[in-house]
Write a protein that holds these residues in place. Structure first.
Motif, PDB file in Angstrom:
ATOM      1  N   PRO A  15      38.269  39.564  43.661  1.00  0.00           N
ATOM      2  CA  PRO A  15      37.933  38.769  42.474  1.00  0.00           C
ATOM      3  C   PRO A  15      39.113  37.949  41.979  1.00  0.00           C
ATOM      4  N   GLY A  19      37.752  37.614  36.697  1.00  0.00           N
ATOM      5  CA  GLY A  19      36.479  38.030  37.280  1.00  0.00           C
ATOM      6  C   GLY A  19      35.667  36.878  37.835  1.00  0.00           C
ATOM      7  N   SER A  41      31.892  41.348  37.464  1.00  0.00           N
ATOM      8  CA  SER A  41      32.042  42.153  38.672  1.00  0.00           C
ATOM      9  C   SER A  41      30.779  42.073  39.527  1.00  0.00           C
TER      10      SER A  41
END
Length: 200
Positions: A15, A19, A41
């Motif tokens: 990531p 995020g 996520s």
């Protein structure tokens, strides 16, 4: 003198700072089917059960046949809640005017009338806590959570309470689900069974 082993390159997406975003879900290569974005996520789903598959099929086709003409029903289709949240309800009822292109991959949350989640072993906390909170904040009027009770369906139905912005329960349904909102429905929940039960 020993040589330190080289660090291996991870095979999963790393990531970025802050995020992933909702747009990344369409751009990342080789994601498993039905990957969701929750709080920036990536969430991967585990293999699903027969109950899960049959419940999704049941609600998709029942709702499609009973929904007013201005609505459409989709299974396992993502919705945009915000930049860091793009969940994929198991079944979703949307206003038909947002269904535009054959290669469309998501719908705006404001077009969603009803989101349904069929609970799996790996999704219990997401379906009971995380997702309903996010769906309520996105002002999705109706949320149903379908649980398996010894292979039979129990539907926990919720409606958005406008003054609090939170969901309130409108009932738990087993065997039969008769309800007036989001549109009139009378569903025989006993039809959601395992193959063994259907053959008896």
């Amino acid at each position: 003198m020993s040589v330190a082993p080289k660090a291996s390159t991870p095979t999963w997406p790393t990531p970025p700072e802050g995020g992933w975003t909702a747009d990344d879900l369409d751009r990342l290569p080789n994601l498993p089917p039905h990957t969701e974005l929750i709080d920036g996520s990536l969430v991967f789903v585990s293999p699903q059960t027969i109950f899960h598959e049959r419940a999704i099929d049941f609600f998709k086709w029942q709702l499609q046949s009973l929904a007013p003409a201005e609505f459409e029903v989709f299974r396992e289709f993502t919705i945009d809640i915000d930049r860091q949240n793009r969940p994929e309800p198991d079944v979703v009822v949307v206003r038909g005017n947002v269904v535009k292109e054959p290669d469309q991959t998501r719908f705006p949350a404001e077009a969603v009338l009803l989101a349904i989640e069929v609970v799996s072993d790996d999704s219990v906390s997401r379906d009971r806590e995380t997702k309903p909170l996010k769906y309520a904040r996105a002002k999705i009027p109706h949320y149903w959570r379908v649980e398996s009770e010894k292979g039979r369906a129990a539907v926990h139905a919720f409606e958005l309470e406008p003054t609090t912005g939170a969901y309130t329960s409108v009932g738990i349904f087993r065997e039969r689900m008769k309800i007036d909102a989001p549109f009139p429905l009378d569903l025989d929940l006993t039809k959601i069974k395992t193959r063994h039960e259907q053959s008896e």
